[in-house]
Design an enzyme around this catalytic site. Structure first.
Site, PDB file in Angstrom:
ATOM      1  CD1 TRP A 103      52.072  15.221  68.318  1.00  0.00           C
ATOM      2  CD2 TRP A 103      53.798  16.169  67.270  1.00  0.00           C
ATOM      3  NE1 TRP A 103      53.219  14.628  68.787  1.00  0.00           N
ATOM      4  CE2 TRP A 103      54.292  15.190  68.157  1.00  0.00           C
ATOM      5  CE3 TRP A 103      54.698  16.890  66.499  1.00  0.00           C
ATOM      6  CZ2 TRP A 103      55.649  14.914  68.284  1.00  0.00           C
ATOM      7  CZ3 TRP A 103      56.055  16.624  66.636  1.00  0.00           C
ATOM      8  CH2 TRP A 103      56.511  15.648  67.524  1.00  0.00           C
ATOM      9  CG  HIS A 104      55.131  20.175  64.627  1.00  0.00           C
ATOM     10  ND1 HIS A 104      54.356  19.393  63.809  1.00  0.00           N
ATOM     11  CD2 HIS A 104      56.407  19.770  64.439  1.00  0.00           C
ATOM     12  CE1 HIS A 104      55.149  18.557  63.153  1.00  0.00           C
ATOM     13  NE2 HIS A 104      56.383  18.759  63.517  1.00  0.00           N
ATOM     14  N   GLY A 105      52.822  22.292  68.060  1.00  0.00           N
ATOM     15  CA  GLY A 105      52.716  23.349  69.067  1.00  0.00           C
ATOM     16  C   GLY A 105      51.325  23.929  69.087  1.00  0.00           C
TER      17      GLY A 105
END
Lengths: 340, 496
Positions: free
Chosen positions: B352-354
């Site tokens: 989700w973060h990247g």
């Protein structure tokens, strides 16, 4: 401000009055005004410590260059120019490599300021050390020649040093009014232990260490970065900025005619420019010299160096610095630059 | 538009004036929020407002559709006392009920496909394509898909998760579908929390948009404090910590001291950057009369990995718990399945973060920590040994720090270089300066948080006399101006 419309369609109401809100905001505004007033008063009555221009790399560098103008230094060769001259040439090594080991002083600065200031950094030293200096080496990056000047702050900082003002001129009227420069230079820099920013910070640590490093290396600095960019650039559109041409004439005027002026353009990474850059560099050098009127053009210096020798597109790293200094020494000796 | 820019202050000033003017009309108030939020978002790239609108329109329509199905279904279930004379009728109502359930599921699917599809194309497509290409290269196969090379729309992961939570909650019957389009647009696009959260639940924010708000003086005071403190954390602390971090993470041969100082500095940087943003968002919202959820609860005081995740980015960790971990079975299906669920959730949380493998590695690292934590807590392997609190804290922080090293690295090679560097100790001259700067920057944060931790009071500063708080805020504002950059540094979490 109190309103409490009972209508269901009402958006929002404020459950306080204007004087009550003022009671929250006034202590902040008052505290802020008192703080500024206090700083301005302390500065006006000279009750603050002297300015300590240590926060930025640039200020430390300019301050050192200014100090050296009258310092007791036996330099016979002065290096001037943008940051490529400060970083690419190791003054003590150049001195050791030349016949009779003449002392070298690096007075290199950085891009974005009037090139006439580079001339002052050599010319004023020569004036205060009559008959001592034989050669001035000007080294710039090709990138500098098409650029317009960018940093009036640094220029006024330099000029301020001559007037005994090492606080730098305020960056803006608001900055002066808010006593920001007073707070930064006379207060914060004495108590805030900020390291030099960027890669250099991991080499010099605190700006005070940079200040110590400069005299120990006769003014030379080091960029510890590593060039790892890929993809060459087409720089064929670069043309010399007419402002630069005017500045070059002023730079020349600052150097007495009995002192030899040599001019070179710093190498760029092979991963950044192609072999055709050499011709372009030579053309730029010749064109620029129409205004500069240098006695020697250092066209035999390499236009490009392997990426492993470079810290960025305009700086060499420590390995590149040593290699380039050796090449410069050979070239100066070959041209008999010191014997002119 | 960044909170730490002069553009934003001008924008917020105009917004406050308009906010005062529309106080008498609920509809106008919400449309003002929508209008301002879309201007705020368009400041980055006006084209992406279409995505924001698309997400909102789809989920608004889907939720209304589900609401209609729900009410039809309820009308069947609400008439049990009516005797069924005709057996065929009874069979038909069962069929209808299952058909309605299917329709609700299909509607939910439309929302999920739409939201996750947009997220996938803009954020993950190139990552998966590149990973697939690298994998096929290993087998000497060629892949000719071209990359999309989209610019990542700022805040897409945040508002996408927010709208997904809404449709899932409507599907589960926990939230009633709103029929007020303006309210719903304002819920999705509410500018204080649009681009970096907190990821608000509809059950918390929508009712606030639907009713009259009363702004009290304590709300203004605490909102103002939160905003100033958040701005201080970002402009003064986070960006200064960044100067200690960036050079080492772009360096070829760091030494142990460099890696250690840079990693600790990054732990502070990411916390100050992200929690600074959240504080400003919550502060602004509070000054407008809204309440946004707490996103950080002194995470570096955690004494276990599990505890850390209860304190760090709470709106995401609770989202992952409620919409992923629990539906997967949570801890109800045995030890093995619990750990598998943790692994899946944390890997997806990392992603989700990247769209990069270092975030996957970070998620995996957190999953391993959580699993070990569970095994230890349940004493599956270990004998019942209780570690001293300080040791628990130290072990947790070492774990978290290595996680940040994975998070900040840009390649597997860099992770290996930085990890190996921890074995190369030398006494460099710069270490003193860097270390002093680290301590100096950390001091205001640590001192305040120690008070907050000891008292359990997050708003302890608000207990100070008004003149003392005013003086403190004045000093903070002055220091913020001293560190103010003409070109504002973006927030780290904007890239997610």
């Amino acid at each position: 401000m109190t309103n409490d419309p009972s209508s269901k369609a009402c958006g929002h109401g404020f459950d306080f009055s204007v004087p009550q809100l003022a009671g929250v905001l006034i202590p902040i505004v008052l505290g802020f005004a008192l703080l500024i007033g206090l700083l301005q008063a302390l500065a006006a009555f000279k009750w603050l410590p002297t300015a300590r221009p240590v926060q930025g790399f640039d200020e430390v560098l300019l301050s050192h260059r200014h100090t050296m103008l009258r310092a007791d230094h036996p330099a016979e060769i002065i290096v001037i120019g943008d940051s490529s001259s400060a970083v690419n040439i190791e003054a003590p090594l150049l001195s050791r490599l030349l016949p009779a080991e003449p002392r070298v002083l690096n007075q290199g600065m950085f891009m974005g300021i009037d090139m006439a200031i580079y001339g002052q950094a050599a010319g004023n030293f020569i004036k205060h050390h009559p008959g001592q200096v034989k050669l001035v080496v000007l080294l710039t990056t090709a990138e500098q020649l098409p650029n317009t000047r960018m940093s009036p702050y640094h220029e006024s900082y330099w000029h301020g040093l001559f007037e005994g003002d090492d606080t730098g001129k305020p960056r803006s009227p608001a900055s002066a009014w808010l006593a920001m420069d007073v707070a930064r230079l006379r207060l914060a820099n004495h108590v805030v232990p900020f390291a030099v920013h960027g890669q250099s910070g991991w080499f010099y640590g605190h700006p005070l260490f940079l200040r110590d490093h400069l005299p120990r290396h006769d003014g030379s600095t080091v960029d510890r970065g590593w060039f790892n960019r890929s993809g060459r650039e087409d720089l064929s559109h670069w043309r010399i900025n007419p402002d630069r041409a005017r500045e070059a004439a002023k730079l020349r005027d600052a150097i007495p005619r009995d002192v030899t002026l040599a001019f070179g353009i710093a190498p760029m990474p092979e991963g950044y420019v192609g072999p055709e850059f050499r011709d372009q560099r030579d053309a730029l050098m010749r064109e620029f010299n129409e205004w500069l009127q240098a006695d020697i053009l250092l066209t035999n210096l390499p236009a490009r160096l392997p990426n492993g020798y470079c810290a960025s597109t305009v700086h060499l790293n420590q390995r590149g610095q040593e290699a380039f200094t050796r090449l410069l020494a050979e070239e100066l000796e070959r041209l008999g630059a010191l014997g002119r | 538009m960044l909170f730490n820019s002069t553009d934003f202050f001008a924008f917020f000033g105009v917004f406050l004036l308009a906010w005062y003017l529309v106080r008498g009309d609920l509809g106008a108030r919400n449309w003002l929020i929508v209008f301002a939020s879309y201007i705020f978002y368009a400041w980055w790239d006006y084209r992406f407002t279409a995505l924001l609108l698309w997400s909102s329109v789809v989920d608004y329509a889907v939720a209304i559709g589900m609401g209609r199905v729900q009410s039809s279904s309820s009308s069947f279930e609400a008439t049990p006392s009516v005797p069924h004379v005709d057996n065929n009728d009874g069979d038909r109502s069962e069929d209808d009920k299952s058909s309605l359930r299917l329709r609700r599921k299909l509607l939910l699917l439309v929302s999920l496909v739409s939201n996750l599809g947009v997220l996938f194309f803009f954020k993950y497509f190139d990552f998966f394509r590149e990973s697939m290409r690298a994998l096929l290269d290993q087998f000497g196969m060629q892949m000719n898909w071209t990359g999309l090379q989209f610019i990542l729309p700022v805040g897409i992961s945040f508002y996408t998760f927010q709208t997904i939570s809404y449709t899932v909650d409507v599907y589960r019957g926990r939230v009633e579908a709103t029929r007020n389009f303006g309210q719903f647009l304002a819920y999705v696009a509410f500018f204080p929390q649009l681009v970096a959260g907190p990821i608000e639940r509809a059950s918390h924010l929508l009712p606030q948009l639907a009713r009259k708000l009363t702004i009290t003086l304590p709300m203004v005071e605490s909102g103002l404090w939160l905003f100033i403190w958040g701005l201080f954390k970002k402009v003064v602390l986070a960006d200064s910590f960044g100067h200690l971090v960036d050079p080492v993470f772009s360096y070829v041969d760091p030494e142990a001291t460099q890696t250690l100082i840079a990693t600790v500095a990054f732990a502070f940087q990411i916390y100050c950057d992200f929690s600074g943003y959240t504080d400003m968002a919550r502060g602004m919202a509070r000054m407008l009369g809204f309440d946004l959820m707490l996103n950080f609860n002194l995470p570096y005081f955690a004494i276990s990995v599990q505890d850390f995740w209860r304190r760090w980015h709470i709106s995401l960790s609770t989202w992952l718990r409620d919409y992923l971990y629990v539906p997967l079975g949570g801890n109800r299906l045995g030890v093995g399945r619990t750990h598998l669920n943790l692994l899946v959730v944390m890997l997806l949380g990392g992603l989700w973060h990247g769209a990069a493998w270092n975030f996957v590695a970070w998620g995996l690292w957190q999953a391993v920590g959580l699993m070990a934590n569970r095994l230890w807590a349940e004493r599956t392997f270990a004998r019942p040994v209780r570690l001293p609190g300080a040791l628990n804290w130290l072990l947790t922080m070492l774990f978290v720090l290595y996680g940040w090293l994975l998070f900040r690295s840009t390649s597997a090679e860099q992770v290996l270089v930085l990890t190996a560097s921890l074995a190369h100790w030398s006494p460099p001259i710069w270490a003193g300066a860097q270390f002093r700067e680290l301590l100096f920057l950390a001091a205001p944060l640590v001192i305040l948080q120690l008070f907050q931790w000891r008292t359990g009071d997050h708003e302890i500063v608000l207990r100070l006399p008004r003149w003392a708080r005013g003086a403190l805020q004045a000093v903070l504002i002055y220091v913020i101006l001293l560190f103010w950059q003409r070109e504002a540094a973006p927030f780290i979490y904007f890239q997610f």
